[in-house]
Design a protein around this motif. Structure first.
Motif, PDB file in Angstrom:
ATOM      1  N   VAL A  20       0.597  -1.374  -0.414  1.00 19.02           N
ATOM      2  CA  VAL A  20      -0.032  -0.594   0.232  1.00 19.02           C
ATOM      3  C   VAL A  20       0.647   1.100  -0.315  1.00 19.02           C
ATOM      4  CG1 VAL A  20      -1.444   1.236   0.695  1.00 19.02           C
ATOM      5  CG2 VAL A  20      -2.293  -1.354   0.827  1.00 19.02           C
ATOM      6  N   GLN A  21       1.520   1.173   0.702  1.00 19.37           N
ATOM      7  CA  GLN A  21       3.011   2.297   0.607  1.00 19.37           C
ATOM      8  C   GLN A  21       3.592   2.602  -0.044  1.00 19.37           C
ATOM      9  OE1 GLN A  21       3.528   4.355   4.024  1.00 19.37           O
ATOM     10  NE2 GLN A  21       3.575   5.721   1.672  1.00 19.37           N
ATOM     11  N   ALA A  22       4.037   1.457  -1.339  1.00 17.03           N
ATOM     12  CA  ALA A  22       4.586   1.390  -2.604  1.00 17.03           C
ATOM     13  C   ALA A  22       3.170   2.542  -4.099  1.00 17.03           C
ATOM     14  CB  ALA A  22       5.116   0.484  -3.141  1.00 17.03           C
ATOM     15  N   LEU A  23       2.115   1.694  -3.603  1.00 19.81           N
ATOM     16  CA  LEU A  23       1.175   2.391  -4.347  1.00 19.81           C
ATOM     17  C   LEU A  23       0.881   4.276  -3.706  1.00 19.81           C
ATOM     18  CD1 LEU A  23      -1.281  -0.887  -4.224  1.00 19.81           C
ATOM     19  CD2 LEU A  23      -0.347   0.511  -6.129  1.00 19.81           C
ATOM     20  N   LEU A  24       1.351   3.925  -2.696  1.00 16.89           N
ATOM     21  CA  LEU A  24       0.956   5.565  -2.391  1.00 16.89           C
ATOM     22  C   LEU A  24       1.979   6.660  -2.947  1.00 16.89           C
ATOM     23  CD1 LEU A  24      -0.483   5.232   1.606  1.00 16.89           C
ATOM     24  CD2 LEU A  24      -2.039   5.865  -0.508  1.00 16.89           C
ATOM     25  N   ASN A  25       2.774   6.492  -2.967  1.00 19.86           N
ATOM     26  CA  ASN A  25       4.121   6.993  -3.476  1.00 19.86           C
ATOM     27  C   ASN A  25       3.994   6.707  -4.890  1.00 19.86           C
ATOM     28  OD1 ASN A  25       5.147   6.865  -0.248  1.00 19.86           O
ATOM     29  ND2 ASN A  25       6.153   5.529  -0.855  1.00 19.86           N
ATOM     30  N   ALA A  26       3.505   6.053  -5.998  1.00 21.86           N
ATOM     31  CA  ALA A  26       3.838   5.762  -7.090  1.00 21.86           C
ATOM     32  C   ALA A  26       2.742   6.821  -7.238  1.00 21.86           C
ATOM     33  CB  ALA A  26       4.107   3.921  -7.234  1.00 21.86           C
ATOM     34  N   HIS A  27       1.692   6.821  -6.727  1.00 26.52           N
ATOM     35  CA  HIS A  27       0.387   7.489  -7.265  1.00 26.52           C
ATOM     36  C   HIS A  27       0.514   8.708  -7.032  1.00 26.52           C
ATOM     37  CE1 HIS A  27      -0.044   4.369  -9.938  1.00 26.52           C
ATOM     38  NE2 HIS A  27       0.064   3.883  -9.212  1.00 26.52           N
ATOM     39  N   ASN A  28      -0.142  10.085  -7.489  1.00 27.11           N
ATOM     40  CA  ASN A  28      -0.206  11.036  -6.895  1.00 27.11           C
ATOM     41  C   ASN A  28      -1.244  10.955  -6.901  1.00 27.11           C
ATOM     42  OD1 ASN A  28      -0.016  13.591  -5.526  1.00 27.11           O
ATOM     43  ND2 ASN A  28       0.146  14.603  -7.784  1.00 27.11           N
ATOM     44  N   GLY A  29      -2.598  10.663  -6.242  1.00 29.72           N
ATOM     45  CA  GLY A  29      -4.351  10.161  -6.260  1.00 29.72           C
ATOM     46  C   GLY A  29      -4.373   9.818  -5.595  1.00 29.72           C
ATOM     47  N   PRO A  30      -5.425   9.504  -5.095  1.00 31.22           N
ATOM     48  CA  PRO A  30      -6.569   8.712  -4.582  1.00 31.22           C
ATOM     49  C   PRO A  30      -6.746   7.106  -5.214  1.00 31.22           C
ATOM     50  CG  PRO A  30      -8.272   9.440  -4.734  1.00 31.22           C
ATOM     51  CD  PRO A  30      -7.193  10.515  -5.546  1.00 31.22           C
ATOM     52  N   LEU A  31      -6.344   5.729  -4.276  1.00 31.04           N
ATOM     53  CA  LEU A  31      -6.408   4.740  -5.125  1.00 31.04           C
ATOM     54  C   LEU A  31      -8.324   4.180  -4.337  1.00 31.04           C
ATOM     55  CD1 LEU A  31      -3.630   3.186  -2.999  1.00 31.04           C
ATOM     56  CD2 LEU A  31      -3.671   4.206  -5.089  1.00 31.04           C
ATOM     57  N   ARG A  32      -8.476   3.083  -5.412  1.00 33.91           N
ATOM     58  CA  ARG A  32      -9.856   2.629  -5.416  1.00 33.91           C
ATOM     59  C   ARG A  32      -8.941   1.057  -5.228  1.00 33.91           C
ATOM     60  NH1 ARG A  32     -12.487   3.958  -9.390  1.00 33.91           N
ATOM     61  NH2 ARG A  32     -13.655   5.322  -8.369  1.00 33.91           N
ATOM     62  N   PHE A  33      -9.570   0.497  -4.072  1.00 34.43           N
ATOM     63  CA  PHE A  33      -9.630  -1.173  -3.497  1.00 34.43           C
ATOM     64  C   PHE A  33     -11.091  -1.677  -3.939  1.00 34.43           C
ATOM     65  CE2 PHE A  33      -6.672   1.504  -1.100  1.00 34.43           C
ATOM     66  CZ  PHE A  33      -5.213   0.949  -1.773  1.00 34.43           C
ATOM     67  N   ILE A  34     -10.914  -2.827  -4.837  1.00 30.00           N
ATOM     68  CA  ILE A  34     -11.708  -3.760  -5.287  1.00 30.00           C
ATOM     69  C   ILE A  34     -11.763  -5.341  -4.814  1.00 30.00           C
ATOM     70  CG2 ILE A  34     -13.279  -3.965  -7.577  1.00 30.00           C
ATOM     71  CD1 ILE A  34     -12.847  -1.179  -8.825  1.00 30.00           C
ATOM     72  N   GLY A  35     -12.008  -5.941  -4.171  1.00 29.86           N
ATOM     73  CA  GLY A  35     -11.578  -6.947  -3.686  1.00 29.86           C
ATOM     74  C   GLY A  35     -10.131  -7.218  -3.419  1.00 29.86           C
ATOM     75  N   VAL A  36      -9.805  -6.207  -2.402  1.00 35.68           N
ATOM     76  CA  VAL A  36      -8.849  -6.595  -2.091  1.00 35.68           C
ATOM     77  C   VAL A  36      -9.108  -6.968  -0.777  1.00 35.68           C
ATOM     78  CG1 VAL A  36      -6.676  -5.312  -0.931  1.00 35.68           C
ATOM     79  CG2 VAL A  36      -7.304  -4.443  -3.157  1.00 35.68           C
ATOM     80  N   ASP A  37      -7.575  -7.693  -0.338  1.00 30.92           N
ATOM     81  CA  ASP A  37      -7.648  -8.869   0.988  1.00 30.92           C
ATOM     82  C   ASP A  37      -5.931  -7.502   1.894  1.00 30.92           C
ATOM     83  OD1 ASP A  37      -7.438 -10.163   3.129  1.00 30.92           O
ATOM     84  OD2 ASP A  37      -7.410 -12.292   1.808  1.00 30.92           O
ATOM     85  N   PHE A  38      -7.069  -7.096   2.774  1.00 33.44           N
ATOM     86  CA  PHE A  38      -6.248  -6.538   3.406  1.00 33.44           C
ATOM     87  C   PHE A  38      -6.323  -7.352   5.134  1.00 33.44           C
ATOM     88  CE2 PHE A  38      -7.475  -2.916   1.130  1.00 33.44           C
ATOM     89  CZ  PHE A  38      -6.306  -3.089   0.896  1.00 33.44           C
ATOM     90  N   THR A  39      -6.358  -8.989   5.024  1.00 31.91           N
ATOM     91  CA  THR A  39      -6.404  -9.569   5.943  1.00 31.91           C
ATOM     92  C   THR A  39      -5.197  -9.133   7.028  1.00 31.91           C
ATOM     93  OG1 THR A  39      -7.807 -11.399   5.539  1.00 31.91           O
ATOM     94  CG2 THR A  39      -6.997 -11.780   7.220  1.00 31.91           C
ATOM     95  N   ASP A  40      -5.147  -8.683   8.102  1.00 32.12           N
ATOM     96  CA  ASP A  40      -3.945  -9.016   9.341  1.00 32.12           C
ATOM     97  C   ASP A  40      -3.100  -7.781   8.443  1.00 32.12           C
ATOM     98  OD1 ASP A  40      -4.882 -10.770  11.244  1.00 32.12           O
ATOM     99  OD2 ASP A  40      -4.386 -12.326   9.851  1.00 32.12           O
ATOM    100  N   ALA A  41      -3.370  -7.013   7.564  1.00 32.46           N
ATOM    101  CA  ALA A  41      -2.791  -6.042   6.868  1.00 32.46           C
ATOM    102  C   ALA A  41      -2.039  -4.632   8.473  1.00 32.46           C
ATOM    103  CB  ALA A  41      -2.581  -5.483   6.120  1.00 32.46           C
ATOM    104  N   ASP A  42      -1.563  -4.036   8.443  1.00 32.30           N
ATOM    105  CA  ASP A  42      -0.744  -3.481   9.246  1.00 32.30           C
ATOM    106  C   ASP A  42      -0.805  -1.580   8.701  1.00 32.30           C
ATOM    107  OD1 ASP A  42      -0.185  -1.019  11.596  1.00 32.30           O
ATOM    108  OD2 ASP A  42       1.451  -2.151  12.310  1.00 32.30           O
TER     109      ASP A  42
END
Length: 231
Positions: A20-42
């Protein structure tokens, strides 16, 4: 960031904090997560303003102290997720399963929950100006000191919830349940309780409803505790 800026979409992946941090760094704008599994993610303390979460799995995910302003959450499953100390201003949750989630000390100004399951959720010590719930299960939830004043409460299940010191002044209950809720210190002056299930309350609880409107059937139920009936 422009108001109409397009979201970058990520679909059907399993992501952790570094992803997620890499995606935030790569894209200068909001993200849309569809069907993403964040189980136990910090994802604690990440800047996720205006991101969208659609049909995501958030089981035990950690958002401690994250910035989540303007986020939208639709159809997500996030039992035991942690939203403590988050900034969730003007966020919305629709049809999400968020049982046993933790929201202590979160800033929840103008946040809306619609059609959600929040059984056992803990909202202690939240800043909740403009927080609203609609058609939502809050049974066994912790909502001490929460203000619902002057609100129309539609199809809310507060059964077995902790509503200690909550403010229900001039609130209208429509198809709600307060059955067996803990209401010590709560205020109901001017509230319309005729659309609420008051099962489990005893006559000595009635003083807490001082200034509220109840139905004849509800009055009869409370008086029945003394072996009296309303003719």
């Amino acid at each position: 960031m422009g108001e109409g800026q397009l979201h970058f979409e990520i679909e059907d992946e399993t992501l952790g904090r570094e992803d997620v941090q890499a995606l935030l760094n790569a894209h200068n704008g909001p993200l849309r997560f569809i069907g993403v599994d964040f189980t136990d993610a910090d994802l604690s303390r990440l800047m996720l303003d205006r991101c969208e979460f659609q049909r995501c799995t958030l089981l035990r995910s950690q958002f401690l102290g994250a910035r989540l302003e303007g986020t939208q959450w639709t159809g997500c499953r996030g039992a035991h997720a942690v939203f403590e100390a988050t900034h969730l201003l003007e966020a919305s949750f629709s049809n999400c399963d968020l049982n046993n989630t933790r929201w202590q000390r979160a800033k929840l100004a103008q946040v809306a929950f619609n059609g959600c399951k929040l059984t056992g959720a803990n909202f202690s010590h939240c800043s909740s100006l403009g927080l609203s719930f609609n058609e939502t299960r809050l049974n066994s939830a912790f909502l001490p000191g929460m203000s619902f004043a002057r609100s129309t409460l539609n199809n809310l299940d507060f059964s077995d919830a902790d509503l200690s010191d909550a403010d229900f002044r001039k609130a209208e209950f429509v198809d709600c349940s307060l059955a067996h809720a803990r209401i010590n210190g709560a205020t109901f002056a001017g509230a319309d309780l005729r659309g609420a299930d008051l099962s489990g309350f005893r006559l000595n609880d009635a003083k807490l409803f001082k200034g509220a409107v109840i139905s004849r059937a509800q009055a009869s139920m409370l008086l029945s505790e003394l072996g009296l009936s309303v003719a």
